[in-house]
Design a protein around this motif. Structure first.
Motif, PDB file in Angstrom:
ATOM      1  N   SER A 119       0.820  -1.203   0.000  1.00  0.00           N
ATOM      2  CA  SER A 119       0.000   0.000   0.000  1.00  0.00           C
ATOM      3  C   SER A 119       0.856   1.255   0.000  1.00  0.00           C
ATOM      4  O   SER A 119       2.029   1.246   0.376  1.00  0.00           O
ATOM      5  N   VAL A 120       0.230   2.353  -0.400  1.00  0.00           N
ATOM      6  CA  VAL A 120       0.918   3.643  -0.418  1.00  0.00           C
ATOM      7  C   VAL A 120       1.227   4.092   1.004  1.00  0.00           C
ATOM      8  O   VAL A 120       2.292   4.658   1.278  1.00  0.00           O
ATOM      9  N   SER A 121       0.308   3.830   1.927  1.00  0.00           N
ATOM     10  CA  SER A 121       0.493   4.283   3.305  1.00  0.00           C
ATOM     11  C   SER A 121       1.732   3.677   3.947  1.00  0.00           C
ATOM     12  O   SER A 121       2.514   4.371   4.601  1.00  0.00           O
ATOM     13  N   ILE A 122       1.928   2.358   3.772  1.00  0.00           N
ATOM     14  CA  ILE A 122       3.095   1.724   4.380  1.00  0.00           C
ATOM     15  C   ILE A 122       4.376   2.193   3.695  1.00  0.00           C
ATOM     16  O   ILE A 122       5.430   2.281   4.334  1.00  0.00           O
ATOM     17  N   ALA A 123       4.323   2.510   2.416  1.00  0.00           N
ATOM     18  CA  ALA A 123       5.501   3.036   1.728  1.00  0.00           C
ATOM     19  C   ALA A 123       5.877   4.409   2.276  1.00  0.00           C
ATOM     20  O   ALA A 123       7.066   4.733   2.414  1.00  0.00           O
ATOM     21  N   ILE A 124       4.881   5.226   2.601  1.00  0.00           N
ATOM     22  CA  ILE A 124       5.148   6.541   3.189  1.00  0.00           C
ATOM     23  C   ILE A 124       5.799   6.380   4.565  1.00  0.00           C
ATOM     24  O   ILE A 124       6.760   7.081   4.900  1.00  0.00           O
ATOM     25  N   VAL A 125       5.270   5.446   5.362  1.00  0.00           N
ATOM     26  CA  VAL A 125       5.858   5.192   6.682  1.00  0.00           C
ATOM     27  C   VAL A 125       7.285   4.687   6.539  1.00  0.00           C
ATOM     28  O   VAL A 125       8.195   5.107   7.267  1.00  0.00           O
ATOM     29  N   TRP A 126       7.504   3.794   5.601  1.00  0.00           N
ATOM     30  CA  TRP A 126       8.845   3.231   5.375  1.00  0.00           C
ATOM     31  C   TRP A 126       9.814   4.330   4.939  1.00  0.00           C
ATOM     32  O   TRP A 126      10.962   4.360   5.379  1.00  0.00           O
ATOM     33  N   LYS A 127       9.353   5.225   4.102  1.00  0.00           N
ATOM     34  CA  LYS A 127      10.192   6.339   3.653  1.00  0.00           C
ATOM     35  C   LYS A 127      10.563   7.245   4.809  1.00  0.00           C
ATOM     36  O   LYS A 127      11.705   7.735   4.894  1.00  0.00           O
ATOM     37  N   ALA A 128       9.619   7.469   5.724  1.00  0.00           N
ATOM     38  CA  ALA A 128       9.915   8.301   6.899  1.00  0.00           C
ATOM     39  C   ALA A 128      10.891   7.601   7.835  1.00  0.00           C
ATOM     40  O   ALA A 128      11.800   8.233   8.405  1.00  0.00           O
ATOM     41  N   LEU A 129      10.757   6.285   8.005  1.00  0.00           N
ATOM     42  CA  LEU A 129      11.645   5.544   8.889  1.00  0.00           C
ATOM     43  C   LEU A 129      13.084   5.541   8.391  1.00  0.00           C
ATOM     44  O   LEU A 129      14.027   5.667   9.177  1.00  0.00           O
ATOM     45  N   PHE A 130      13.257   5.391   7.077  1.00  0.00           N
ATOM     46  CA  PHE A 130      14.585   5.248   6.506  1.00  0.00           C
ATOM     47  C   PHE A 130      15.114   6.540   5.890  1.00  0.00           C
ATOM     48  O   PHE A 130      16.199   6.545   5.313  1.00  0.00           O
ATOM     49  N   GLY A 131      14.358   7.613   6.001  1.00  0.00           N
ATOM     50  CA  GLY A 131      14.802   8.880   5.441  1.00  0.00           C
ATOM     51  C   GLY A 131      15.808   9.569   6.338  1.00  0.00           C
ATOM     52  O   GLY A 131      16.184   9.089   7.415  1.00  0.00           O
ATOM     53  N   THR A 132      16.284  10.743   5.896  1.00  0.00           N
ATOM     54  CA  THR A 132      17.215  11.530   6.684  1.00  0.00           C
ATOM     55  C   THR A 132      16.558  11.926   8.004  1.00  0.00           C
ATOM     56  O   THR A 132      15.434  12.418   8.029  1.00  0.00           O
ATOM     57  N   TYR A 233       7.474   3.667  -6.320  1.00  0.00           N
ATOM     58  CA  TYR A 233       6.971   4.962  -6.789  1.00  0.00           C
ATOM     59  C   TYR A 233       6.959   5.987  -5.661  1.00  0.00           C
ATOM     60  O   TYR A 233       7.411   7.123  -5.831  1.00  0.00           O
ATOM     61  N   VAL A 234       6.460   5.600  -4.498  1.00  0.00           N
ATOM     62  CA  VAL A 234       6.353   6.540  -3.383  1.00  0.00           C
ATOM     63  C   VAL A 234       7.730   6.923  -2.853  1.00  0.00           C
ATOM     64  O   VAL A 234       8.036   8.104  -2.648  1.00  0.00           O
ATOM     65  N   SER A 236      10.727   6.677  -4.247  1.00  0.00           N
ATOM     66  CA  SER A 236      11.610   7.356  -5.199  1.00  0.00           C
ATOM     67  C   SER A 236      11.041   8.666  -5.709  1.00  0.00           C
ATOM     68  O   SER A 236      11.717   9.390  -6.443  1.00  0.00           O
ATOM     69  N   GLY A 237       9.788   8.971  -5.372  1.00  0.00           N
ATOM     70  CA  GLY A 237       9.166  10.176  -5.903  1.00  0.00           C
ATOM     71  C   GLY A 237       8.684  10.011  -7.321  1.00  0.00           C
ATOM     72  O   GLY A 237       8.401  11.007  -8.003  1.00  0.00           O
ATOM     73  N   GLY A 238       8.599   8.758  -7.771  1.00  0.00           N
ATOM     74  CA  GLY A 238       8.074   8.490  -9.106  1.00  0.00           C
ATOM     75  C   GLY A 238       9.082   8.604 -10.227  1.00  0.00           C
ATOM     76  O   GLY A 238       8.709   8.529 -11.405  1.00  0.00           O
ATOM     77  N   ASN A 239      10.381   8.771  -9.914  1.00  0.00           N
ATOM     78  CA  ASN A 239      11.377   8.927 -10.980  1.00  0.00           C
ATOM     79  C   ASN A 239      12.560   7.968 -10.857  1.00  0.00           C
ATOM     80  O   ASN A 239      13.544   8.101 -11.572  1.00  0.00           O
ATOM     81  N   GLY A 240      12.492   7.015  -9.933  1.00  0.00           N
ATOM     82  CA  GLY A 240      13.570   6.041  -9.804  1.00  0.00           C
ATOM     83  C   GLY A 240      14.791   6.537  -9.084  1.00  0.00           C
ATOM     84  O   GLY A 240      15.844   5.897  -9.139  1.00  0.00           O
ATOM     85  N   SER A 241      14.703   7.670  -8.411  1.00  0.00           N
ATOM     86  CA  SER A 241      15.860   8.208  -7.689  1.00  0.00           C
ATOM     87  C   SER A 241      16.089   7.399  -6.397  1.00  0.00           C
ATOM     88  O   SER A 241      15.187   6.675  -5.949  1.00  0.00           O
TER      89      SER A 241
END
Length: 299
Positions: A119-132, A233-234, A236-241
């Motif tokens: 889901s998109v929600s868990i991807a957002i949480v994962w991005k926050a956990l592993f982000g700067t 997608y979530v 990487s911001g939709g561009n594979g970064s």
């Protein structure tokens, strides 16, 4: 009532009950598949009529450097995520197979992440956990390792997505549990009397007897790994970064089809992916004869 008339009525009644599924299959599955196959041989941008160009889309694919890069990224993910997820699922299934207090709770707890799905929600949480400055980055800083955030690090973004996949091992775990329940306890008891260790019994008895279940999970998880999209997608911001490290095949397909409006090109990519997955599945079925053992198989 004549037998022929009765059979005719039964046939009509059967097809009447099947008609909702048949209608859905034709309109929602077979129809779009045939349309996409046709579009893969055309130049189509959603705003003009498709222009037939033959196999030009397919030839352009192999000359596309970003396409080749997306293939490498996706294959790397499949090779890493699939066996690790199956290993985690099997290990936890073996631990939960015996009778112990709170067994139902632990099974539900380990299965819960799979209910969320990709889901998109868990991807957002994962991005926050592993982000700067995320929780994982702060733990790393506490132990003297400053990664700068996994999300923005090209060498860590792939392991982060692999961890997300492995974390959601609940579905194959439940299937493994069902397979472990079918292993006769008498065989283990006989091997134990003969002095076989737990490790020996697992490799020589348990694993061969659940090999059909392992094969089933391998097929499903390999196909699912090729289909990764939402989390990539979530995060990487939709561009594979960053630096194309998360440019998965499905993400690049989406970019070509819905960002660049090259629907013919995207359709060719979709059919090529379907062919590759079908070929890999066929290869796994062919090679399974040497290691998958079914009940009653005398070979």
């Amino acid at each position: 009532m004549p037998v022929r008339e009765r059979r005719r009525r039964e046939t009509v009644a059967g097809y009447t009950f099947l008609s909702p599924w048949l209608l859905g299959f034709v309109l929602l599955t077979a129809g779009p598949m045939i349309a996409s196959l046709y579009l893969s041989f055309t130049s189509y941008d959603l705003f003009s009529d498709p222009e037939w160009i033959g196999t030009e889309n397919y030839t352009k694919l192999f000359a596309d450097e970003r396409f080749r890069h997306s293939v490498i990224v996706t294959l790397g993910y499949v090779v890493l995520a699939t066996p690790l997820k199956l290993a985690a699922a099997l290990a936890v299934a073996v631990l939960l197979n015996g009778a112990r207090r709170g067994q139902g709770f632990y099974r539900s707890a380990f299965y819960a992440p799979s209910l969320i799905g990709a889901s998109v929600s868990i991807a957002i949480v994962w991005k926050a956990l592993f982000g700067t400055e995320g929780a994982v980055d702060q733990i790393g800083q506490f132990f003297g390792w400053n990664s700068g955030g996994w999300v923005g690090n090209p060498s860590l973004s792939m392991p982060m997505l692999v961890l997300l996949s492995v974390w959601q091992f609940g579905a194959p775990m439940v299937i493994f549990l069902a397979g472990l329940k079918q292993v006769p306890a008498e065989i283990h008891e006989a091997a134990l009397v003969d002095g076989a260790s737990r490790t020996r019994r697992f490799w020589s008895i348990t694993l061969p007897m659940i090999s059909p279940v392992l094969f089933f999970n391998l097929i499903l998880e390999t196909i699912h790994a090729f289909q990764i999209f939402n989390s990539a997608y979530v995060i990487s911001g939709g561009n594979g970064s960053p630096a194309g490290s998360t440019l998965f095949y499905t993400l690049y397909l989406y970019m070509r089809g819905f960002a660049d409006l090259r629907m013919g090109y995207a359709s060719a990519m979709a059919w090529l992916l379907a062919i590759v997955v079908a070929v890999l599945t066929l290869i796994m079925f062919r090679t399974s004869k040497s290691w998958v053992h079914y009940g009653g198989d005398q070979s």
